[in-house]
Design an enzyme around this catalytic site. Structure first.
Site, short mmCIF file in Angstrom:
data_model
loop_
_atom_site.label_atom_id
_atom_site.label_comp_id
_atom_site.label_asym_id
_atom_site.label_seq_id
_atom_site.Cartn_x
_atom_site.Cartn_y
_atom_site.Cartn_z
N HIS A 88 27.68 1.38 42.59
CA HIS A 88 26.96 2.33 43.43
C HIS A 88 27.42 2.29 44.89
O HIS A 88 27.37 3.32 45.57
CB HIS A 88 25.45 2.06 43.37
CG HIS A 88 24.78 2.72 42.22
ND1 HIS A 88 24.64 2.13 40.98
CD2 HIS A 88 24.21 3.96 42.10
CE1 HIS A 88 24.01 2.95 40.17
NE2 HIS A 88 23.74 4.06 40.81
N ASN B 163 20.08 9.31 34.75
CA ASN B 163 21.50 8.97 34.85
C ASN B 163 22.02 8.43 33.52
O ASN B 163 22.57 7.33 33.44
CB ASN B 163 21.73 7.95 35.97
CG ASN B 163 23.11 8.08 36.59
OD1 ASN B 163 23.96 8.82 36.09
ND2 ASN B 163 23.34 7.35 37.66
#
Length: 496
Positions: free
Chosen positions: A350, A319
């Site tokens: 998130h 990521n």
């Protein structure tokens, strides 16, 4: 919903090929390219998410109004609070009203990317139009935006068809450079390794890079559809398995089940990268051999992930664009406890599943413990080569187990299953990590080679910022610093 997502991404791939072929910058105005990219993006969002896609326009529209009304001095703070707050409200609504515990592709996923873009651009405008150049780091100077974007440019950046469904994040200046067709006017690096001044040259073809990434997507999808379903992560907390399995069996299954859970991320992120490349976006100059590189906005490096011999190496290659976002908007700018603030921001971004917070809390302990172990012991195992090989094998095993142990709650999502897993392991890695943190960390490492000392001296500032960063969110290597420096160097020589 997942079928819609894949269908829309495949359509976006075809649209990207058409966009590069018939709307290339040499034949089409930037205005038309912005309009088409935006309309296609909104169409895909509407097809995939229905009227929930209006959240994308609402979030982007209000953020743009904040930028215009508040002014460059403080707009970055207001945009940050609003965009992250709006995302959090949507995530709470989805999780606690609609389908708690059933993570799937949903409208809050694209909103996570749009939130990154809104906040990144707000800070880049603040840097470019309010702060003095001498106050900025080299990467901040390279990414700074010197004029306010138009509404069309803003919507195109946030909602273009190439990245609206799965990203990845890109800087505003990189996107505008692509739309205006200036990204490929680069010469190969000179003898010094730095890129030379802009020059006119043919636009490089992304076909080879796209085909390679599509092959990776195919393999990842195959593994996800076949192996992942036969090795569920949930089996780690199965009562019969916990009661009957030996410790070696538990360790091996933990690693294999988490290994099997990764291909879906490989598929989604690599396909998103291929779509951008197919449209002509993602070119990062040429290597020393004059070969075009198409990894400007790549989000992961699979080989490095699977062969990681340290927490640091794993996090560097997972990521990547989210890591850069957290570094730029939080870690570099935090005045108090930047590591803790960055972990908190990553968890909030998130979502609101408790498992995310357990993973990031565990990841913070694991990251700091791994750094302490590396600082205290690694230099004893540099020579001879046989000892270094043994060290690499052992650290690979420990790293893969620690990563798997850390991210189990991220997959399980809920509190009870997560604690059930950790209690079945007697919280052993938590305890080990805390004990390691009680060890004194050597400030100066003896036994380093001259080359290592030179590298440490050259990258001291970068390492101090990067080494504290953590799970799924933070970049900690000189590779990322070098990438930022390359981007800064490239931007400084391009006409804005």
């Amino acid at each position: 919903m997942r079928v819609n997502f894949v269908v829309c991404q495949l359509f976006a791939l075809l649209a990207a090929i058409w966009f590069r072929t018939y709307l290339r910058s040499s034949k089409t105005s930037s205005f038309i390219r912005h309009v088409v990219a935006t309309l296609l993006g909104l169409y895909l969002a509407l097809f995939c998410f229905g009227w929930y896609a209006l959240h994308f326009l609402v979030q982007s529209g209000i953020s743009y109004c904040i930028m215009i009304i508040i002014g460059v001095e403080n707009m970055h703070k207001y945009c940050f609070v609003f965009a992250l707050g709006y995302l959090t409200v949507c995530q709470i609504t989805r999780v606690y009203i609609f389908d708690y515990g059933q993570y799937s592709a949903d409208f809050s996923g694209p909103m996570m990317i749009i939130t990154q873009k809104i906040t990144s651009l707000a800070y880049e405008i603040h840097d470019g139009m309010f702060r003095k150049d001498e106050e900025l780091t080299s990467s901040q100077r390279g990414l700074a935006v010197r004029r306010m974007p138009s509404l069309l440019e803003y919507l195109s950046y946030n909602c273009n068809f190439m990245g609206i469904l799965a990203g990845p994040l890109c800087s505003y200046r990189d996107y505008i450079t692509f739309i205006e067709g200036r990204a490929h006017h680069r010469a190969p690096p000179g003898a010094s390794g730095k890129e030379d001044m802009p020059c006119e040259r043919a636009e490089p073809s992304p076909n080879v890079a796209v085909i390679q990434k599509l092959l990776v997507c195919g393999l990842s999808l195959f593994f996800h559809l076949t192996i992942s379903k036969t090795l569920p992560v949930e089996y780690n907390i199965d009562e019969h398995f916990q009661a009957t399995a030996s410790w070696p069996t538990k360790v091996v299954y933990l690693y294999v089940s988490l290994l099997a859970a990764r291909p879906k991320y490989y598929f989604a992120w690599t396909l998103a990268d291929a779509i951008n490349n197919a449209a002509g976006f993602g070119f990062r100059g040429y290597d020393e051999n004059g070969t075009a590189r198409w990894d400007l906005i790549s989000n992961l490096r699979i080989q490095q992930i699977e062969m990681s011999t340290s927490f640091k190496m794993f996090l560097d290659n997972w990521n990547i664009q989210t890591a850069l976002w957290l570094k730029r908007v939080c870690y570099e700018r935090a005045s108090l406890s930047p590591t803790i603030q960055t972990f908190i921001l990553s968890a909030i971004w998130h979502g609101v599943y408790p498992g995310y917070y357990l993973t990031f809390l565990t990841g913070m302990v694991m990251t700091m413990a791994a750094r302490a172990m590396r600082s205290n012991f690694r230099h004893y195992f540099i020579k001879p080569p046989q000892l270094k090989l043994l060290y690499d094998v052992l650290t690979w095993i420990v790293t893969q187990i620690a990563i798997s142990y850390t991210v189990v709650p991220f997959v399980l999502l809920s509190v009870n299953p997560s604690f059930m897993f950790y209690s079945s392991w007697y919280y052993c890695l938590h305890i080990a990590g805390i004990l390691v943190l009680l060890l004194p960390v050597k400030k100066t490492q003896r036994g380093k080679t001259p080359h290592e000392n030179v590298q440490l001296s050259r990258s001291k500032q970068c390492d101090e910022r990067e080494n504290s960063l953590g799970q799924n969110s933070f970049s900690t290597t000189n590779n990322v610093c070098n990438q930022n420096q390359e981007i800064a160097s490239r931007h400084s020589s391009l006409k804005q």
